[in-house]
Motif scaffolding. Structure first.
Motif, PDB file in Angstrom:
ATOM      1  N   ALA A 425      -9.888   0.612  22.321  1.00  0.00           N
ATOM      2  CA  ALA A 425     -10.911  -0.184  22.998  1.00  0.00           C
ATOM      3  C   ALA A 425     -10.693  -0.238  24.506  1.00  0.00           C
ATOM      4  O   ALA A 425     -11.653  -0.381  25.281  1.00  0.00           O
ATOM      5  N   LEU A 426      -9.430  -0.103  24.927  1.00  0.00           N
ATOM      6  CA  LEU A 426      -9.101  -0.147  26.364  1.00  0.00           C
ATOM      7  C   LEU A 426      -9.049   1.236  26.983  1.00  0.00           C
ATOM      8  O   LEU A 426      -8.742   1.365  28.181  1.00  0.00           O
ATOM      9  N   GLY A 427      -9.325   2.259  26.202  1.00  0.00           N
ATOM     10  CA  GLY A 427      -9.251   3.619  26.724  1.00  0.00           C
ATOM     11  C   GLY A 427      -7.833   4.085  26.950  1.00  0.00           C
ATOM     12  O   GLY A 427      -7.588   4.968  27.776  1.00  0.00           O
ATOM     13  N   ARG A 428      -6.903   3.529  26.193  1.00  0.00           N
ATOM     14  CA  ARG A 428      -5.490   3.899  26.300  1.00  0.00           C
ATOM     15  C   ARG A 428      -4.996   4.359  24.930  1.00  0.00           C
ATOM     16  O   ARG A 428      -5.768   4.459  23.982  1.00  0.00           O
ATOM     17  N   GLY A 429      -3.707   4.650  24.823  1.00  0.00           N
ATOM     18  CA  GLY A 429      -3.109   4.910  23.521  1.00  0.00           C
ATOM     19  C   GLY A 429      -2.834   3.586  22.838  1.00  0.00           C
ATOM     20  O   GLY A 429      -3.536   2.599  23.047  1.00  0.00           O
ATOM     21  N   VAL A 430      -1.785   3.539  22.024  1.00  0.00           N
ATOM     22  CA  VAL A 430      -1.392   2.281  21.383  1.00  0.00           C
ATOM     23  C   VAL A 430      -1.037   1.259  22.460  1.00  0.00           C
ATOM     24  O   VAL A 430      -0.328   1.564  23.414  1.00  0.00           O
ATOM     25  N   VAL A 431      -1.543   0.034  22.325  1.00  0.00           N
ATOM     26  CA  VAL A 431      -1.240  -1.061  23.255  1.00  0.00           C
ATOM     27  C   VAL A 431      -0.716  -2.236  22.440  1.00  0.00           C
ATOM     28  O   VAL A 431      -1.379  -2.699  21.501  1.00  0.00           O
ATOM     29  N   LYS A 432       0.456  -2.730  22.793  1.00  0.00           N
ATOM     30  CA  LYS A 432       1.096  -3.787  22.014  1.00  0.00           C
ATOM     31  C   LYS A 432       0.338  -5.108  22.096  1.00  0.00           C
ATOM     32  O   LYS A 432      -0.171  -5.486  23.160  1.00  0.00           O
ATOM     33  N   LEU A 433       0.311  -5.810  20.971  1.00  0.00           N
ATOM     34  CA  LEU A 433      -0.167  -7.191  20.947  1.00  0.00           C
ATOM     35  C   LEU A 433       0.922  -8.072  21.554  1.00  0.00           C
ATOM     36  O   LEU A 433       2.088  -7.985  21.145  1.00  0.00           O
ATOM     37  N   PRO A 434       0.577  -8.953  22.500  1.00  0.00           N
ATOM     38  CA  PRO A 434       1.620  -9.602  23.294  1.00  0.00           C
ATOM     39  C   PRO A 434       2.031 -10.999  22.854  1.00  0.00           C
ATOM     40  O   PRO A 434       2.914 -11.584  23.472  1.00  0.00           O
ATOM     41  N   ASP A 435       1.409 -11.582  21.824  1.00  0.00           N
ATOM     42  CA  ASP A 435       1.698 -12.985  21.521  1.00  0.00           C
ATOM     43  C   ASP A 435       1.767 -13.205  20.014  1.00  0.00           C
ATOM     44  O   ASP A 435       1.273 -12.406  19.212  1.00  0.00           O
ATOM     45  N   TRP A 436       2.392 -14.325  19.652  1.00  0.00           N
ATOM     46  CA  TRP A 436       2.595 -14.650  18.240  1.00  0.00           C
ATOM     47  C   TRP A 436       1.278 -14.720  17.477  1.00  0.00           C
ATOM     48  O   TRP A 436       1.169 -14.209  16.360  1.00  0.00           O
ATOM     49  N   GLN A 437       0.276 -15.389  18.071  1.00  0.00           N
ATOM     50  CA  GLN A 437      -0.970 -15.596  17.344  1.00  0.00           C
ATOM     51  C   GLN A 437      -1.643 -14.287  16.976  1.00  0.00           C
ATOM     52  O   GLN A 437      -2.061 -14.081  15.834  1.00  0.00           O
ATOM     53  N   SER A 438      -1.751 -13.374  17.941  1.00  0.00           N
ATOM     54  CA  SER A 438      -2.423 -12.103  17.651  1.00  0.00           C
ATOM     55  C   SER A 438      -1.616 -11.262  16.669  1.00  0.00           C
ATOM     56  O   SER A 438      -2.187 -10.585  15.802  1.00  0.00           O
ATOM     57  N   LEU A 439      -0.296 -11.312  16.759  1.00  0.00           N
ATOM     58  CA  LEU A 439       0.536 -10.568  15.818  1.00  0.00           C
ATOM     59  C   LEU A 439       0.370 -11.102  14.397  1.00  0.00           C
ATOM     60  O   LEU A 439       0.191 -10.335  13.438  1.00  0.00           O
ATOM     61  N   MET A 440       0.437 -12.418  14.244  1.00  0.00           N
ATOM     62  CA  MET A 440       0.348 -13.001  12.908  1.00  0.00           C
ATOM     63  C   MET A 440      -1.061 -12.853  12.337  1.00  0.00           C
ATOM     64  O   MET A 440      -1.231 -12.638  11.122  1.00  0.00           O
ATOM     65  N   ASN A 441      -2.079 -12.977  13.172  1.00  0.00           N
ATOM     66  CA  ASN A 441      -3.447 -12.761  12.691  1.00  0.00           C
ATOM     67  C   ASN A 441      -3.599 -11.346  12.150  1.00  0.00           C
ATOM     68  O   ASN A 441      -4.195 -11.129  11.089  1.00  0.00           O
TER      69      ASN A 441
END
Length: 448
Positions: A425-441
């Protein structure tokens, strides 16, 4: 079957699990981690532009996908989570591979000023560690001082000099990428209290600094020559000899004054205070040191100040006590005998350590293999005694009954998919999720 819990999914934990299942076909292993993501410092410590080292994740993946290994992420061990005593009730043996979780401090005035951070905090930020509490590292900074001359110091120095075009292809989180791309830092001073022959960085890492686009390297030959081994490094071991040779080459080459970034490599300077202006760090005061003839340095009473709105200290790691386990405060490790935990000098059946919490923060990633193997030999030698313990049928069922909701392998795979989708979606390769909420979701979306 011998049931073993391995606490920590970094290299030492994965190598421990691998050795256990390879050496005994009647062992099953649960690898537990506080984070919902595996791989420890390979995911959250290796610099994002070091793709070759980060690819070690593929090797660790094969361990965690073994039929007798189970990954259980998002499980806290100790206060606020599963007590260590309860873990011992659920498994025949527990191997703690928790690393060294905190940084050594400088112990000087001004160390806690705004703008002064540990290098680990900075690394965690650009590596998207979910515990990162801030993102204001480079705001308003023009000059940075990195205290330390190891590989982590080189990593953070390199990140401060990298441009958008070089960082965008990495898996760095978007907010960190944007902040570093907009950074006004033009000068980075990497400073060591001893000489070039005693620096801890590897030659490969050092040479990378000289290959950064748009970056000049400054090394003062007069400062280097304070090291007795500088003039003739032939008597040094191979690694420090190569380091000195690289530095000699840079010292003999005029720096590119037109480069938008400059890295200044400094030696024989010991930090004595961080100085403030308007309530923030503004400079670092150093004392010139000199070799003391015994492998150390002593102060000379000559002082120098280097301007810095950002200070990153990179002077080593330290283990922290684990609830329910003995701890040696002098070494920052758990006392052990060949990996077996010692309590008041006696072996504790069923409790083991491997990795940095066992030997201290030394060595490279590969050093964890023989360290893990030694501990596994101890576990397997103790098997007959350990199997006398009565266990529940499945520790995961017991944990769930007590309200623990682990992120299993399918949850981790869901996180991977979410990070790939974010990057696309950002026009990049893999981009890490940076926070607990997004990771757990993302993790729990696999169970919806």
């Amino acid at each position: 079957m011998l049931r073993v819990a391995v606490v920590g999914s970094g290299p030492s934990g994965c190598y421990t699990a691998q050795s256990l299942v390879q050496q005994n076909s009647e062992v099953v292993v649960d690898v537990l981690d506080r984070l919902p993501c595996p791989y420890g410092l390979v995911r959250y410590g290796v610099a994002p532009d070091h793709e070759k080292i980060k690819s070690l994740q593929n090797n660790l993946r094969t361990v965690l996908e073994h039929e007798r290994v189970r990954f259980l992420g998002g499980v806290r061990i100790g206060p606020g989570g599963v007590p260590t005593a309860r873990l011992r009730e659920l498994y025949h043996a527990v191997v703690y591979c928790v690393g060294a979780a905190t940084d050594r401090r400088l112990g000087i005035p001004g160390e806690d000023l705004p703008g002064s951070w540990s290098a680990t905090e900075f690394v965690s930020w650009y590596s998207a560690h979910p515990d990162t509490a801030t993102d204001g590292f480079v705001v308003g900074a023009r000059s940075a001082v990195v205290i330390g001359v190891g590989n982590v110091a080189v990593d953070v120095t390199r990140m401060l000099a990298r441009g958008l075009a070089e960082l965008s292809p990495t898996d760095m989180p978007q907010a960190a990428l944007a902040a570093l791309a907009a950074s006004q830092v033009t000068a980075v001073h990497m400073v060591g209290r001893r000489g070039p022959s005693q620096a801890r960085f590897t030659t490969k890492e050092l040479r990378e600094l000289g290959g950064l686009p748009g970056t000049g390297i400054t090394v003062d030959p007069a400062e280097l020559s304070l090291d007795p081994a500088y003039t003739d490094p032939s008597g040094l071991p191979a690694a420090p000899r190569r380091n000195v040779e690289v530095l000699r080459g840079w010292a003999g080459t005029p720096p590119d004054d037109t480069a938008p970034h400059h890295i200044h490599l400094r030696f024989f300077l010991r930090p004595v205070a961080l100085l403030a202006d308007a309530g923030r760090v503004a400079a670092v005061r150093f004392e010139r040191t000199a070799p003391d003839g015994r492998g150390g340095v002593s102060g000379t009473g000559v002082f120098e100040e280097i301007e810095a709105q950002l200070v990153l200290r990179s002077v080593g790691y330290r283990g922290v006590p684990l609830e329910g386990l003995p701890f040696d405060t002098a070494t920052g490790t758990v006392p052990h005998l060949a990996g077996r935990v010692l309590r008041e000098g006696a072996v504790t059946p069923g409790e083991y350590v491997a990795g940095w919490i066992k030997r201290g923060p030394t060595g490279v990633i590969g050093t964890n293999r023989p360290c893990a193997k030694e501990t596994v030999i101890s576990v397997l030698e103790d098997t007959a005694a350990l199997l006398h313990k009565h266990l529940p049928d499945d520790p995961l069922t017991a944990l769930r009954a007590e309200g623990v909701r682990p992120v299993e392998w399918a949850g981790w795979q869901a996180i991977e998919r979410a990070e790939a989708e974010l990057g696309a979606a950002l026009g990049r390769g893999v981009v890490k999720l940076p926070d607990w909420q997004s990771l757990m979701n993302a993790a729990h979306s696999s169970t919806v």
